[in-house]
Design an enzyme around this catalytic site. Sequence first.
Site, mmCIF file in Angstrom:
data_model
loop_
_atom_site.group_PDB
_atom_site.id
_atom_site.type_symbol
_atom_site.label_atom_id
_atom_site.label_comp_id
_atom_site.label_asym_id
_atom_site.label_seq_id
_atom_site.Cartn_x
_atom_site.Cartn_y
_atom_site.Cartn_z
ATOM 1 N N VAL A 11 1.992 -11.874 -11.488
ATOM 2 C CA VAL A 11 1.069 -10.760 -11.788
ATOM 3 C C VAL A 11 0.835 -10.647 -13.293
ATOM 4 C CG1 VAL A 11 0.629 -8.298 -11.499
ATOM 5 C CG2 VAL A 11 1.886 -9.543 -9.716
ATOM 6 N N VAL A 127 0.472 -0.574 -3.830
ATOM 7 C CA VAL A 127 0.256 -0.227 -2.423
ATOM 8 C C VAL A 127 -0.673 -1.168 -1.669
ATOM 9 C CG1 VAL A 127 0.880 2.189 -2.625
ATOM 10 C CG2 VAL A 127 -1.467 1.516 -3.049
ATOM 11 N N ASP A 196 8.860 -4.277 3.107
ATOM 12 C CA ASP A 196 7.759 -4.208 2.137
ATOM 13 C C ASP A 196 6.683 -3.229 2.634
ATOM 14 O OD1 ASP A 196 6.079 -5.635 -0.132
ATOM 15 O OD2 ASP A 196 4.828 -5.687 1.662
ATOM 16 N N LYS A 200 5.455 0.455 0.947
ATOM 17 C CA LYS A 200 4.047 0.762 0.643
ATOM 18 C C LYS A 200 3.583 1.986 1.433
ATOM 19 C CE LYS A 200 2.713 -4.060 -0.160
ATOM 20 N NZ LYS A 200 2.202 -5.232 0.538
#
Length: 430
Positions: A11, A127, A196, A200
Amino acid sequence: MKVALLGLGTVGAGVWQILTDRAGRDPLLEQVTVVGIAVRDLTKLRDPSVPPALLTTDAMVLVSDPEVEVVVEVLGGVESTLPLLKTALDQGKHVVSANKALLARHYRALTALARQREVYLLFEAAVGGGIPLIQPVRQCLGANRLRRLVGVINGTTNYILTAMTQSGVSYTQALKEAQAFGFAEQDPTADVAGHDAQEKLALLSALVFRTAIVDLADIPREGITGIVSEDLRYAKELGYGIKLLALAEKNAAGALYLRVSPHFVPQAHPLNRVQGADNAVLVEGEPIGQVMFSGPGAGSGPTASAVVSDILNIVARQTFQDPHFMGEPLCVPELLPALEHRGRFYVRLEVPDQPGVIGLVGHAFGTAAVSLESVVQKASQGTRAELVVITHWVKEGQLQQALQQLRQLGMEIGSVLRVLDEETPGHQFS
Ligand SMILES: NC(=O)c1ccc[n+]([C@@H]2O[C@H](COP(=O)([O-])OP(=O)(O)OC[C@H]3O[C@@H](n4cnc5c(N)ncnc54)[C@H](OP(=O)(O)O)[C@@H]3O)[C@@H](O)[C@H]2O)c1
């Protein structure tokens, strides 16, 4: 706006690329300067456009640099990273983070600090990866009474289920393929066990329903490891696909129900068309009805797009006065106990292959007041046969009672999956 970039991995490298290649993007990017980048290993081969002088292995010193106004955290890690975010907020710096695992566990403490110091804590990338969700839902759907959020929010599991559906391969084969193509980690537990998606969902639900965050322990979670090819085949025959869904639903009395689990999804439903590693979230409210957001839920460029849009929001101060981003105290939601939640269910049973067995099955469901939409015998092997049952709307507690009786009768429960319906029951939109 002087930015400290913590992390230059998947990222972080995407964020660097956008911030340093500005032509054709928002002119506000001109106001953003990266003044330092924290990494773990200074000897690693990096994008040659990154000046080595910007790199440091001491993230805390970088965060504490008085020149820094915004801390962008794309490191990962929970307890080791938390002090960095706390220090940044405590020193009056805005924070942008993509770290759902950290935020879902420490949201309350971090928002309290943000409130005290009057700074922003933004996390669009945490999210939905690249899908814009927080800003559109909160800013553009604010006029609505939102009732349900349901989505495919984990790309790894969707990739695996898509491969199992399309190629008929087993879970193990599909996982191996996902790992080979970089869609699953070598240790896939966080994704395949639903952690995961649970993290979120905790964040998304708090944002959509404007409540304090729900503890992860209070969100029932099931992964996809128990799904077998028979379930996918029967789903297809009955007009459904199988998706790992994250669901947050508000009932008429205002209680919230949150869950992550595999669902039967009608073939014509828009969420059933989400293929491969893509994500989609459907938000349902009054008066708008249903709105779906879809796109890449992960990946360097898409996730960086969401991170940089948060930086731009800080530059433009577009998010001010929103309690979540300024950390105002929010009400703790009342949670609907899982056994009280109503839904339709698919049950795959292994039963003795003998006359009268369907009657026994029907009686066990009937005694628990579970009415059935269909019961179909699918296959027999020796003395055992497979039955597939779809129920009408029932409370989960009633279903559990019926399953208990079936077990006592020597029947084996193969799978129990929820069936997604078009709209929240009892909430028909006019
Ligand atoms: N990847 C995605 O598609 C995606 C999507 C949504 C959200 N996220 C979230 O974004 C965050 C980053 O994910 P990623 O995939 O970019 O991770 P990654 O590729 O593993 O990159 C992590 C970066 O952080 C650096 N780092 C780690 N620990 C450090 C420490 N203690 N001190 C200094 N630097 C440190 C690493 O340095 P080195 O380069 O020296 O190893 C690396 O540059 C995670 O919270 C993840 O959940 C990722």
